[in-house]
Scaffold this active site. Sequence first.
Site, PDB file in Angstrom:
ATOM      1  N   ARG A   1      31.451  21.717  28.642  1.00 10.14           N
ATOM      2  CA  ARG A   1      32.538  20.772  28.943  1.00 10.14           C
ATOM      3  C   ARG A   1      32.111  19.285  29.166  1.00 10.14           C
ATOM      4  NH1 ARG A   1      36.621  24.617  32.582  1.00 10.14           N
ATOM      5  NH2 ARG A   1      37.394  25.564  30.859  1.00 10.14           N
TER       6      ARG A   1
ATOM      7  N   LYS B   1      43.987  42.771  30.739  1.00  6.58           N
ATOM      8  CA  LYS B   1      45.506  43.295  31.019  1.00  6.58           C
ATOM      9  C   LYS B   1      46.307  42.892  29.735  1.00  6.58           C
ATOM     10  CE  LYS B   1      46.365  42.535  35.363  1.00  6.58           C
ATOM     11  NZ  LYS B   1      46.320  41.631  36.455  1.00  6.58           N
TER      12      LYS B   1
ATOM     13  N   GLY C   1      38.650  32.051  28.130  1.00  6.58           N
ATOM     14  CA  GLY C   1      37.447  31.902  28.829  1.00  6.58           C
ATOM     15  C   GLY C   1      36.329  32.776  28.802  1.00  6.58           C
TER      16      GLY C   1
ATOM     17  N   GLY D   1      43.092  29.318  29.605  1.00  4.19           N
ATOM     18  CA  GLY D   1      44.551  29.437  29.938  1.00  4.19           C
ATOM     19  C   GLY D   1      45.218  28.551  28.903  1.00  4.19           C
TER      20      GLY D   1
HETATM   21  P1  ADP Z   1      39.993  35.818  28.079  1.00  3.60           P
HETATM   22  O1  ADP Z   1      39.442  35.087  29.231  1.00  3.60           O
HETATM   23  O2  ADP Z   1      38.774  35.910  26.663  1.00  3.60           O
HETATM   24  O3  ADP Z   1      41.476  35.548  27.818  1.00  3.60           O
HETATM   25  P2  ADP Z   1      40.687  38.151  29.637  1.00  3.60           P
HETATM   26  O4  ADP Z   1      40.542  37.307  30.896  1.00  3.60           O
HETATM   27  O5  ADP Z   1      42.072  38.537  29.292  1.00  3.60           O
HETATM   28  O6  ADP Z   1      39.835  37.628  28.433  1.00  3.60           O
HETATM   29  O7  ADP Z   1      39.598  39.345  29.841  1.00  3.60           O
HETATM   30  C1  ADP Z   1      38.422  39.346  30.194  1.00  3.60           C
HETATM   31  C2  ADP Z   1      37.869  40.694  30.841  1.00  3.60           C
HETATM   32  O8  ADP Z   1      38.542  41.682  30.391  1.00  3.60           O
HETATM   33  C3  ADP Z   1      36.606  40.934  31.118  1.00  3.60           C
HETATM   34  O9  ADP Z   1      36.176  40.786  32.409  1.00  3.60           O
HETATM   35  C4  ADP Z   1      36.359  42.398  30.431  1.00  3.60           C
HETATM   36  O10 ADP Z   1      35.186  42.876  31.493  1.00  3.60           O
HETATM   37  C5  ADP Z   1      37.513  42.853  30.716  1.00  3.60           C
HETATM   38  N1  ADP Z   1      37.518  44.154  29.986  1.00  3.60           N
HETATM   39  C6  ADP Z   1      37.305  44.249  28.372  1.00  3.60           C
HETATM   40  N2  ADP Z   1      37.668  45.643  28.284  1.00  3.60           N
HETATM   41  C7  ADP Z   1      37.827  46.179  29.131  1.00  3.60           C
HETATM   42  C8  ADP Z   1      38.032  47.536  29.266  1.00  3.60           C
HETATM   43  N3  ADP Z   1      37.977  48.466  28.302  1.00  3.60           N
HETATM   44  N4  ADP Z   1      38.299  48.176  30.650  1.00  3.60           N
HETATM   45  C9  ADP Z   1      38.313  47.360  31.703  1.00  3.60           C
HETATM   46  N5  ADP Z   1      38.140  45.732  31.352  1.00  3.60           N
HETATM   47  C10 ADP Z   1      37.750  45.308  30.218  1.00  3.60           C
HETATM   48 MG    MG Z   2      39.674  35.534  31.433  1.00  3.78          MG
END
Ligand code: ADP
Ligand code: MG
Length: 393
Positions: free
Chosen positions: A36, A197, A350, A373
């Site tokens: 960053r 989620k 992230g 975000g």
């Molecule tokens: P990003 O930051 O890329 O948008 P998210 O914050 O939505 O992604 O999700 C990231 C999290 O999802 C990670 O901490 C990862 O461990 C979790 N994750 C991925 N697959 C699974 C799974 N099958 N069960 C539980 N958690 C999961």
């Molecule tokens: Mg995340």
Amino acid sequence: MNKKTVRDVGVKGKRVLVRVDFNVPLNNGAIEDDTRLTAVLPTIRYLQEEGAKVILLTHLGRPKGKVVPEMSVRPLIAYLDRLLGQKVLFAGDCGGEESLQAVAGMKAGQVLLLENSRFYPQEEKNEERFAKALAALADIYVNDAFAAAHRSHASTVGVAKLLPAVAGLLMEKELKALSFALHNPVEPFLAILGGAKVSDKIGVINNLLERADYLLLGGGMANTFLKAAGHNMGKSLVEEDKVEAAKELLAKAEKTGVRLLLPTDLVVAEEFKEGTKKRTVAVNEVPKDWTALDIGPDTVKTFEEAIGKAKTIVWNGPLGVYEIPDFAEGTRRIAVAVADSTAKAVVGGGDVVAAVRKTGLTERIFHVSTGGGASLEFLEGKELPGLAVLADK
Ligand code: ADP
Ligand code: MG
């Protein structure tokens, strides 16, 4: 991009307040990832070369409106000195006596860093008095904090209303890449969505179902879709209250003709930790007390084939629990496929960016966003307040 940038305003001899996002991971004053900082260098250097006085403003961590010494931005000074090859000035407040004096003594080409904006409770509340104090420091406002552009704070929105306000070069780069993918993709356009989620991702899935040719779903989020498709998910993360929404999204995919691919096999484990018993099963064979933590090799193969056909890719969210090496393989192999593909790929989020960084493949990917975000909200089709407030071209 329809917003003015630093290139569209005269900055010679001007005091330019640049909102940056230097929210870097700090460990006892040591920076664990300086992405960053380096991402904003083009804007800082441009302004220096044009003869501006450059005043940098950032938040760091979540001090919640209080002075938290461990979240001071002071340790960043030494890094900035090195990156810029000159002494960077520091002021221990934001728009108070110290910063006013520091700015008054600045010469063209000098750089000043102000203290953490979130030490002030007025920042996140976007209070006008605080925004005015910030505006009093400068003649021009530049927002180069793409990662904070989804926030309506004093330093991103309030102050921008009080000064001529334009985008920085990182902001411009991020928006060009993201809008190319979302609004003007070369087809086939393929989106990969994962993460924890569904509730976080319904907006983005909805928007992409109207734009993408392929939608690949994995990660914890896919479990709710698999449940909606009639599978028993054992102890896996499933959002019961989103099963109906998942059904609706599956129906929407049928209607819009998007090829929506769900995992066909999964790596399941007895427990949510490294070194536990694990095995690969088909999606209709998840054992009752086990939890799905990664996509399986058949799914990887199907996803790789689809990725091979794509010309534009957007990826948000890891496809498994990438933080635990036992469950990082699916995400790693998809990162390789994305890097190997000829498609222009935009990776934002992230966690997915952290996962891709672990593979060392970021150099081979068209655009790796600095905004978690903010990139998600952009892909949802939401307006980013920190962008909306900047002057139009
Ligand atoms: P990003 O930051 O890329 O948008 P998210 O914050 O939505 O992604 O999700 C990231 C999290 O999802 C990670 O901490 C990862 O461990 C979790 N994750 C991925 N697959 C699974 C799974 N099958 N069960 C539980 N958690 C999961
Ligand atoms: Mg995340």
